[in-house]
Design an enzyme around this catalytic site. Structure first.
Site, short mmCIF file in Angstrom:
data_model
loop_
_atom_site.label_atom_id
_atom_site.label_comp_id
_atom_site.label_asym_id
_atom_site.label_seq_id
_atom_site.Cartn_x
_atom_site.Cartn_y
_atom_site.Cartn_z
N ASP A 51 0.70 -1.14 -0.17
CA ASP A 51 -0.07 0.05 0.16
C ASP A 51 1.03 1.32 0.07
O ASP A 51 0.46 2.41 -0.63
CB ASP A 51 -0.93 0.06 1.26
CG ASP A 51 -2.04 -1.11 0.91
OD1 ASP A 51 -2.24 -1.58 0.07
OD2 ASP A 51 -2.44 -1.49 2.21
N LYS A 129 -12.69 -27.23 -17.84
CA LYS A 129 -13.57 -26.54 -18.46
C LYS A 129 -14.27 -25.45 -17.73
O LYS A 129 -15.26 -25.92 -17.08
CB LYS A 129 -14.60 -27.41 -19.09
CG LYS A 129 -15.56 -26.39 -20.18
CD LYS A 129 -16.07 -27.19 -21.18
CE LYS A 129 -16.90 -26.29 -22.33
NZ LYS A 129 -17.73 -25.21 -21.78
N ARG A 150 -16.40 -12.72 -26.43
CA ARG A 150 -16.42 -13.58 -27.37
C ARG A 150 -17.58 -13.23 -28.46
O ARG A 150 -17.21 -13.19 -29.81
CB ARG A 150 -16.41 -14.90 -26.99
CG ARG A 150 -16.81 -16.13 -28.21
CD ARG A 150 -16.92 -17.49 -27.70
NE ARG A 150 -17.01 -18.37 -28.56
CZ ARG A 150 -18.17 -19.08 -29.13
NH1 ARG A 150 -19.39 -18.51 -28.37
NH2 ARG A 150 -18.46 -19.90 -30.09
N LYS A 304 -7.23 -31.41 -25.82
CA LYS A 304 -6.92 -30.83 -26.97
C LYS A 304 -5.55 -31.47 -27.40
O LYS A 304 -4.95 -31.86 -26.73
CB LYS A 304 -6.42 -29.23 -26.77
CG LYS A 304 -7.57 -28.35 -26.51
CD LYS A 304 -7.17 -26.87 -25.64
CE LYS A 304 -8.24 -26.12 -25.33
NZ LYS A 304 -8.10 -25.05 -24.64
N LYS A 328 -18.02 -33.14 -20.97
CA LYS A 328 -18.99 -32.64 -19.54
C LYS A 328 -19.36 -33.47 -18.53
O LYS A 328 -19.59 -34.65 -18.75
CB LYS A 328 -20.21 -32.08 -20.59
CG LYS A 328 -19.96 -31.15 -21.54
CD LYS A 328 -19.69 -29.59 -21.25
CE LYS A 328 -20.85 -28.96 -20.80
NZ LYS A 328 -21.71 -28.14 -21.90
N CYS A 422 -54.53 -25.38 -32.33
CA CYS A 422 -53.56 -24.53 -31.75
C CYS A 422 -54.37 -23.79 -30.73
O CYS A 422 -55.20 -23.14 -30.70
CB CYS A 422 -53.06 -23.52 -32.83
SG CYS A 422 -52.05 -22.16 -32.05
S1 IVH Z 1 -10.83 -23.63 -25.89
C1 IVH Z 1 -10.96 -23.69 -30.09
N1 IVH Z 1 -10.41 -24.23 -23.24
O1 IVH Z 1 -15.83 -23.39 -23.37
C2 IVH Z 1 -11.37 -23.77 -28.76
N2 IVH Z 1 -12.63 -23.47 -23.75
O2 IVH Z 1 -17.43 -24.25 -26.12
C3 IVH Z 1 -11.76 -22.67 -28.04
N3 IVH Z 1 -13.82 -22.63 -22.18
O3 IVH Z 1 -16.34 -20.23 -25.36
C4 IVH Z 1 -11.94 -23.06 -26.69
N4 IVH Z 1 -12.79 -23.72 -20.51
O4 IVH Z 1 -15.85 -20.12 -22.85
C5 IVH Z 1 -11.44 -23.81 -24.12
N5 IVH Z 1 -10.18 -24.65 -21.17
C6 IVH Z 1 -10.98 -24.31 -21.88
C7 IVH Z 1 -11.96 -23.82 -21.52
C8 IVH Z 1 -13.05 -23.40 -22.63
C9 IVH Z 1 -13.91 -23.13 -20.73
C10 IVH Z 1 -15.30 -22.25 -22.66
C11 IVH Z 1 -15.10 -21.02 -23.29
C12 IVH Z 1 -15.60 -21.51 -24.87
C13 IVH Z 1 -16.49 -22.50 -24.62
C14 IVH Z 1 -16.33 -23.65 -26.01
#
Ligand code: IVH
Length: 693
Positions: A51, A129, A150, A304, A328, A422
């Protein structure tokens, strides 16, 4: 020359150079301490010490405002509210991920990767994720310059001021030789602990609580007033890359994340490099077990392909990469009872049975309705009124009824009967052979529900974007028979609007102005706005690009439609049928006659791109264009914007206060343009014509 009133050391600080040096030292020290505290979770000095340094810097800055550095931590407190968020075009689109749920999905993913790479083994980077929001952080020469959401993947919103308030995000990268441009991608989120504290504060203040950390993070990031964002503690994890200029791309995803750690960026420790489907599943189960103890919410893990050259080999399908998969966790589920089963009529007439439920708290929100999708589903799951059912909610998707609990079925449980007419317009409900969905045969002309749906869609943000024309207003316009088609929106006047509930003259005028403004649109938006079944936003873009003008699309045969990227037989038939209907053609003509217009000729691509293949460096402040606007202009003209001047630079566009980049350009003999000359590059020798005089 001014001298600081309070200098942090006893030595006299006379020259600007000295003061600047002192500021640089303080900024650098403070940023390193912040990194230790917020990123490494390992404080390097006591808070009081921090600080003290912070106050010294604040005093110096107050005395020498012209010397304030771009990476100073004092600017993290937020600034004056913005009128709106500016749009940012992503240098490289931000994609989404395909999802997998079962072990079989994962085995299939692994098999497809191996087939694509023609390999026996595959190596993956596995990570979490995060349940937050994807963000792009732009660093130029190591300095944080911009952050964007995004958005639709191609363009997002400029949330720089808000992101600057996130302490874990470095304002300067730790590198003596940073890349000219680096787009860091990652997730903004709120830790469970910070979420609980925020909701406690909201309760204390008698304000609405947030349903879950994701909503709280989103709400905090979408504040036009960054001082509010600064009061909410947000976190960030980096997991991807966009544009990179002036540095070698690492060879693998894991090496990219290692590099990010060196640069001082927050990277989640829960990551691993694993082999084959077995390795992926082991990671998934390990994280699944520890999920409740993690300090943040996650909704799965992400795999990935590790090597970036292998990622490139595999490429993309539509908007998601083939080289990655989100695995998921099963959605959250709860028990409740079905009070009633009703049907809803959608925009395209689809009849959806909906279960009205006794309120139940699932996955962070209270659920009172859940979709039963269609009649066959109701039969298959045998859901009856009075049943106790399992309700599931996953992320943002609509809650659904998973199954009923047989042992809890009451004697008098009633079966659902699909209505034959309907509920909105009494037209017959028809279920074409072989289709799961029953539809109201009234169409938007007869059926108020479809009319409303069509109007809401037409006015929605990604369509003609008519601000203020939301669900409630459309409801009233349709209920009171004021309008029946989108074209009639353009005949609305003040008198017709002000008779409606809650419509004062001022808001009526705002809506009318928004309706007028919407006349100036683009071909992809217009096609999307028509609400043709199966023609979503990306299809609309592809159609506009392929046909270049509306008449060519309207007169296209199914074979011609099938030539368009991503258009299959179902979509082609739906588009063909839409334009085969004289009522739809008439509506399009009415819209054009009302003045709705766009530039035809495949948009920008059709014109001659005067900056095609050119590399442009922007420096200094331009008289009218913002940095983003200038960048967008260059890109639309086919050029590329780079952060540093080299022999490869085609032009430097210089504004006032241009510094070393301008000098370097002069040294290298590179052509220097001013804003007017840049604007001239925008003029396309396009054959595009306005379709309305
Ligand atoms: S990679 C080309 N890595 O998931 C791939 N996305 O469905 C681009 N997300 O919009 C995304 N954790 O908000 C990536 N470890 C992670 C992630 C991640 C969360 C979300 C992100 C994205 C969505 C894709």
């Amino acid at each position: 020359m001014t001298t600081a009133n309070h200098t942090p050391s006893a030595q006299p600080q006379n020259t600007e150079q000295d003061i600047l040096q002192q500021m640089q030292q303080l900024v650098s020290q403070l940023n390193q301490h912040a990194h230790a505290y917020y990123v490494l979770d390992n404080p390097s000095i006591p808070d009081a010490e921090y600080d003290k340094l912070f106050r010294q810097l604040q005093e110096l800055e107050a005395a020498h405002p012209s010397l304030v550095l771009p990476d100073t931590p004092t600017q993290r407190v937020g600034g004056a509210p913005l009128p709106q968020f500016e749009q940012v075009t992503h240098g490289i689109p931000m994609l989404s991920l395909n999802n997998g749920f079962s072990e079989e999905d994962i085995a299939n993913f692994d098999r497809r990767v191996k087939e694509g790479l023609d390999a026996v083994n595959a190596s993956y980077a596995a990570e979490l994720k995060f349940d937050g929001l994807a963000i792009n952080l732009r660093y130029e020469n190591g300095i944080f310059v911009q952050a964007a959401t995004r958005g639709d993947g191609a363009t997002g919103e400029d949330v720089t001021a808000n992101i600057r308030t996130i302490n874990a995000i470095p304002l300067r990268l730790f590198s003596a030789n940073p890349p000219a441009v680096l787009d860091v991608r990652g997730e903004v989120l709120m830790l469970k602990e910070d979420f609980a504290k925020l909701n406690q504060r909201q309760r204390d203040a008698g304000q609405k609580e947030f349903a879950n950390p994701r909503n709280a993070a989103a709400g905090s990031l979408r504040q036009l007033d960054s001082r509010i964002t600064a009061q909410r503690t947000l976190s960030f994890f980096a997991y991807g890359i966009g544009v990179l200029e002036g540095a070698e791309m690492p060879a693998s995803h894991s090496a990219l994340l290692d590099w990010y750690v060196e640069l001082g960026l927050p990277v989640c420790k829960e990551r691993a490099v694993v082999q084959n489907a077995e390795g992926l599943l082991a990671f998934f189960h390990d994280i699944g077990q520890r999920r409740p103890q993690l300090p943040y919410e996650i909704d799965g893990v992400v795999y990935k392909v590790n090597k970036l050259d292998e990622q490139n080999t595999l490429g993309f399908v539509s908007r998601a990469p083939r080289y990655a998969l989100a695995h998921k966790f099963p959605a959250q589920e709860e028990l409740t009872t079905v009070l009633e089963i009703e049907v809803q009529v959608g925009r395209t007439g689809a009849i959806t049975p909906v279960a009205r439920l006794a309120p139940v708290f699932v996955g962070g929100v209270t659920v009172t309705n859940a979709t039963l999708h269609n009649e066959d589903e109701v039969r298959r799951k045998d859901i009856r009124i009075g049943d106790t059912v399992i309700v599931r909610r996953a992320g943002d998707v609509i809650p659904e009824v998973v199954a009923h609990v047989p042992e809890r079925r009451p004697q008098d449980a009633q079966e659902f009967v699909m209505p034959t007419a309907c509920p909105v317009c009494a037209s017959a409900i028809i279920k074409p052979e072989g289709e799961a969905i029953a539809r109201c045969s009234g169409g938007a002309i007869r059926c108020g529900a479809q009319r409303k749906g069509a109007l809401i869609h037409f006015a929605s943000r990604r369509a003609l974007d008519i601000e203020g024309l939301g669900e409630q207003l459309v409801e009233q316009l349709v209920e009171n028979n004021i309008i029946t088609t989108p074209a009639e929106l353009y005949t609305l006047g003040l008198v017709k609007l002000t008779v409606l509930d809650r419509m004062a003259e001022k808001s009526a005028n705002n809506v009318l102005a928004a309706i007028q403004a919407s006349k100036n649109t683009t071909l992809p938006r217009f096609i999307y706005a028509l609400g043709i079944r199966h023609a979503g936003e990306s299809t609309a873009k592809a159609l506009a690009k392929h046909f270049g003008n509306l008449d060519a699309l309207m007169n296209a045969t199914q074979e011609q439609l099938l030539q368009v990227a991503d258009v299959g037989p179902v979509v082609a038939k739906s588009i063909f049928d839409y334009f085969a209907d004289p009522l739809n053609r008439e509506m399009v003509e009415q819209l054009r006659a009302a003045g709705v217009h766009w530039v035809e000729g495949a948009q920008e691509e059709a014109g001659v791109q005067l900056l095609a293949g050119k590399t442009i460096v922007l420096t200094g402040t331009l008289p009218t264009l913002s940095r983003d606007a200038a960048r967008e202009l260059v890109e639309k003209a086919g050029g590329k914007v780079s952060g540093s001047v080299s022999k490869k630079t085609s032009y430097v566009v210089a504004g006032s206060d241009a510094g070393s980049k301008l000098e370097k350009a002069q040294e290298l003999g590179i052509a220097i343009l001013d804003e007017a000359q840049l604007l001239a590059m925008r003029r396309r020798r396009s054959t595009g014509r306005r379709n309305v005089k």
